[in-house]
Design an enzyme around this catalytic site. Structure first.
Site, short mmCIF file in Angstrom:
data_model
loop_
_atom_site.label_atom_id
_atom_site.label_comp_id
_atom_site.label_asym_id
_atom_site.label_seq_id
_atom_site.Cartn_x
_atom_site.Cartn_y
_atom_site.Cartn_z
N THR A 184 0.69 -1.12 -0.13
CA THR A 184 -0.27 0.09 -0.38
C THR A 184 0.44 1.24 0.16
O THR A 184 2.28 0.65 0.57
CB THR A 184 -0.90 0.14 1.23
OG1 THR A 184 -1.79 -1.02 0.81
CG2 THR A 184 -1.59 1.37 1.81
N ASP A 215 -9.06 -1.94 4.32
CA ASP A 215 -8.93 -0.52 4.53
C ASP A 215 -8.91 0.33 4.58
O ASP A 215 -8.61 2.38 5.17
CB ASP A 215 -7.88 -0.09 6.43
CG ASP A 215 -6.20 -1.17 6.19
OD1 ASP A 215 -5.95 -1.75 5.22
OD2 ASP A 215 -5.43 -0.54 6.41
#
Ligand code: ASP
Length: 316
Positions: A184, A215
């Protein structure tokens, strides 16, 4: 005239879970470090010149989205169906305004669409075709799925599928590394006006089911910013980050418990670990203190120190 603040700051990450030390070559290291440095340059130029933390985080994340070595934008992981589905978020610590997007298939820079959602729509979160139609209506060109293809992520999908099929008994045959599991990109920044911002972007996880959302675009889980406390961007097992509300936890521990940034960041990550999750986060507070904890073998990360020097690190 109000005095100009001197404290500015920027932290970026390219994902917790790094290439195994034994596999790291000087050339690979140069590529990862180079990417982090470029992101720092893009963001720091903006805050140094008096620009906003929002612009700085968006610019830094865009650099990493365009870099095929990181799992966001070009270079995103593949779903089990062999598609790329990306999530991103941006948050303004001054107003608590946020924009988040999920399941994008044709947006080159998801973080910029998140920003557009924040600034040009009446919503906080948009996903899939609706988000892409909104992008198009606002002049963002869609790209073909082919743009996101990288051979190393494709190979990782095949390996992950084979490993999942083999189950625990196959763990010797298929070595799944930290880097295979995670990835990420994100940035947090403090500007001269004392405003904090956070931005995160991801391709998610290899072999995720189509439609799975991690998330990253969940405000308070993978992304959060609040001028009263801090700005946070996370990377790791998204499901656990959501369950532990990681990013908001860092802020809440500072606000309600009076913890400093370092202690709050560490405690919030421990909540993730207690649930069985691994990963890391970057955070900056309103005074420019930074924290970069992780519980994986490494995390691609960098920050600008108080003298304006770039610090780039990979392992512990
Ligand atoms: N947090 C990301 C997700 O779950 C993946 C990662 O950072 O490793 O989508």
């Amino acid at each position: 005239m109000p005095e100009t603040r001197k404290t500015i700051g920027l932290v970026v990450h390219g994902g917790a879970g790094t290439i195994e030390r034994s596999e790291m070559t000087p050339e690979k290291e140069r590529k990862y470090r180079g990417g982090i440095e470029q992101a720092l340059t893009a963001g720091y130029t903006i805050v140094k010149d008096g620009g906003s933390s929002l612009d700085a985080t968006e610019a830094a994340v865009r650099v990493l989205e365009d870099d095929p070595n990181f799992n966001a934008g070009k270079g995103s992981d593949f779903t089990s169906a062999g598609t790329n589905e990306m999530d991103a978020a941006i948050m303004n610590g001054k107003t608590l305004a946020a924009g988040t997007v999920a399941n994008l298939k044709h947006i080159k820079n998801p973080v910029s669409l998140a920003r557009l959602v924040m600034e040009k729509s009446k919503h906080v979160m948009m996903d899939g075709e609706g988000a892409e139609a909104f992008a198009k209506a606002n002049g963002i060109q869609l790209v073909d799925q082919k743009y996101f293809f990288t051979q190393h992520r494709w190979d990782l999908l095949q390996k992950t599928k084979a490993a999942e099929k083999a189950g625990p008994s196959g763990s010797k045959k298929f070595i799944i590394t930290d880097q295979d599991l995670h990835g990420t990109v994100g940035a947090v920044a403090l500007d001269r006006d004392g405003n904090l911002a956070a931005a995160t972007s991801t391709g998610g996880k290899a072999n995720k089911l189509p439609g799975r959302v991690g998330d990253t675009p969940v405000i308070g889980a993978g992304t959060y910013a609040n001028n009263a406390t801090c700005a946070v961007s996370g990377t790791g097992d998204g499901e656990f980050f959501i369950m532990a509300t990681l990013a908001h936890n860092v802020s809440a521990l500072m606000e309600y418990r009076g913890m400093n940034l370092q202690a709050a960041a560490q405690a919030a990550l421990e909540q993730v670990a207690k649930l069985g999750g691994t990963g890391g986060l970057i955070a900056i507070d309103k005074n420019g203190n930074v924290a970069l904890p992780f519980n994986t073998s490494g995390m691609y990360r960098g920050y600008v120190d108080p003298n304006g020097k770039f610090v780039v690190e990979i392992y512990k």
